[in-house]
Design a protein around this motif. Structure first.
Motif, PDB file in Angstrom:
ATOM      1  N   GLY A   1     -10.792 -14.051  -6.852  1.00  0.00           N
ATOM      2  CA  GLY A   1      -9.740 -13.857  -5.887  1.00  0.00           C
ATOM      3  C   GLY A   1      -8.650 -12.983  -6.307  1.00  0.00           C
ATOM      4  N   LEU A   2      -7.947 -12.082  -5.415  1.00  0.00           N
ATOM      5  CA  LEU A   2      -6.946 -11.156  -5.681  1.00  0.00           C
ATOM      6  C   LEU A   2      -5.683 -11.889  -5.942  1.00  0.00           C
ATOM      7  CD1 LEU A   2      -5.723  -8.468  -5.392  1.00  0.00           C
ATOM      8  CD2 LEU A   2      -5.153  -8.772  -3.039  1.00  0.00           C
ATOM      9  N   HIS A   3      -5.087 -11.708  -7.091  1.00  0.00           N
ATOM     10  CA  HIS A   3      -3.742 -12.165  -7.409  1.00  0.00           C
ATOM     11  C   HIS A   3      -2.651 -11.047  -7.027  1.00  0.00           C
ATOM     12  CE1 HIS A   3      -1.453 -15.156  -9.732  1.00  0.00           C
ATOM     13  NE2 HIS A   3      -1.285 -14.269 -10.705  1.00  0.00           N
ATOM     14  N   LEU A   4      -2.272 -11.108  -5.925  1.00  0.00           N
ATOM     15  CA  LEU A   4      -1.375 -10.382  -5.123  1.00  0.00           C
ATOM     16  C   LEU A   4      -0.224 -10.042  -6.068  1.00  0.00           C
ATOM     17  CD1 LEU A   4      -0.695  -8.758  -2.661  1.00  0.00           C
ATOM     18  CD2 LEU A   4       0.321 -10.304  -1.582  1.00  0.00           C
ATOM     19  N   ASP A   5       0.161  -9.040  -6.719  1.00  0.00           N
ATOM     20  CA  ASP A   5       1.195  -8.543  -7.541  1.00  0.00           C
ATOM     21  C   ASP A   5       1.985  -7.635  -7.044  1.00  0.00           C
ATOM     22  OD1 ASP A   5       2.747  -8.133  -9.733  1.00  0.00           O
ATOM     23  OD2 ASP A   5       1.116  -6.793 -10.778  1.00  0.00           O
ATOM     24  N   LEU A   6       3.286  -7.959  -6.696  1.00  0.00           N
ATOM     25  CA  LEU A   6       4.285  -6.905  -6.274  1.00  0.00           C
ATOM     26  C   LEU A   6       5.482  -6.663  -7.459  1.00  0.00           C
ATOM     27  CD1 LEU A   6       4.740  -8.393  -2.655  1.00  0.00           C
ATOM     28  CD2 LEU A   6       3.149  -6.503  -3.579  1.00  0.00           C
ATOM     29  N   THR A   7       5.350  -7.305  -8.534  1.00  0.00           N
ATOM     30  CA  THR A   7       6.534  -7.198  -9.559  1.00  0.00           C
ATOM     31  C   THR A   7       5.813  -6.806 -10.936  1.00  0.00           C
ATOM     32  OG1 THR A   7       5.817  -9.545 -10.256  1.00  0.00           O
ATOM     33  CG2 THR A   7       7.606  -9.216  -8.672  1.00  0.00           C
TER      34      THR A   7
END
Length: 286
Positions: free
Chosen positions: A70-76
């Motif tokens: 899965g995608l580990h959505l990363d905004l940081t």
């Protein structure tokens, strides 16, 4: 021994999920070591990480029926350009003040999904968030909009951060962190996901403050397994030494040693926990 099928068929089915794949080579090496022992059923990947692309070439060879990727959505930590790296605290301030650019946010989510699909040759089986950002205000709405648009049929499942019941023998810091993460947006995300037919796991196990020695982590794992219910995700962050700076490197080493040890298999048996990919659990509800 195949721990995915060795336990009591009537016991709780749990998905052991490793976060942060692709962030650095130490994490990738740990994941592949655990995969060889069939100790992992889900891998959450950071497509902006320095070792994502080389890791993806090996990861895509695994049977998608046996491993959820899965995608580990990363905004940081390492979002894709043009989004800049930022602290989790700064992101929280921006989403709660509604000062995050909604259009740029959707573009970033689309870009990370594009990068995943290009490297893996398929859509992610699920989406979750680095530091649980996927459930935060603004972000959860943008994510669900993108998912509904991109995957109108068979959308990926989303990680629920619903916390387990408090336990008197679990340290207060661990209980507090688990509850706070839940309160930061799990209820709102789950309500919206249900409305559009996106499935979720039952609860999130594995939350702690990354402090403590091997003995304290062992006690936590024993509690999480004994408290496990059908459909839970057990989150972990194992890793090996790397040349890259890593704020939780010591905890990663402790987790890797625990998950690699024969003792972990005995703990699974004692708790009658079966390890399975969440996609298979959700496809066959009890």
């Amino acid at each position: 021994m195949n721990v995915a099928v060795a336990q009591d068929a009537n016991g709780p089915r749990v998905c052991l999920c490793v976060d942060d794949f692709g962030l650095h080579d130490g994490i990738n090496h740990a994941v592949f070591a655990l995969l060889r022992l069939q100790r992992v059923q889900a891998v959450s990947v950071m497509v902006g990480g320095s070792t994502w692309e080389q890791g993806a070439r090996a990861l895509r060879r695994y049977d998608p029926q046996q491993l959820d990727v899965g995608l580990h959505l990363d905004l940081t930590e390492c979002p894709l350009p043009p989004m800049a790296k930022q602290t989790h605290r700064h992101l929280l301030l921006r989403v709660y003040s509604r000062s995050l650019d909604a259009h740029a946010l959707r573009d970033q989510i689309d870009a990370q999904l594009d990068a995943f699909e290009q490297a893996m040759g398929r859509a992610p089986v699920y989406v979750d968030g680095h530091q649980h950002v996927h459930q935060l205000p603004m972000i959860r709405d943008a994510l669900l909009q993108v998912i509904a648009h991109r995957y109108p049929v068979n959308p990926p499942w989303l990680r629920s951060t619903r916390s387990p019941q408090a336990a008197a023998h679990l340290d207060l810091r661990t209980q507090f962190k688990s509850r706070i993460i839940d309160l930061l947006g799990n209820h709102a995300l789950s309500a919206r996901a249900k409305r559009i037919g996106v499935q979720q796991n039952a609860r999130l196990l594995g939350v702690y403050d990354f402090r403590g020695d091997a003995a304290s982590y062992r006690r936590r794992v024993q509690y999480w397994l004994s408290a496990a219910e059908d459909g839970d995700v057990l989150m972990c962050h194992p890793g090996l030494p790397s040349h890259m700076q890593d704020a939780i490197a010591a905890a990663r080493h402790v987790e890797f040693a625990m998950l690699l040890a024969p003792e972990f298999e005995a703990m699974l048996a004692a708790a009658q926990v079966r390890l399975l990919p969440m996609s298979r659990i959700l496809a066959n509800p009890r």
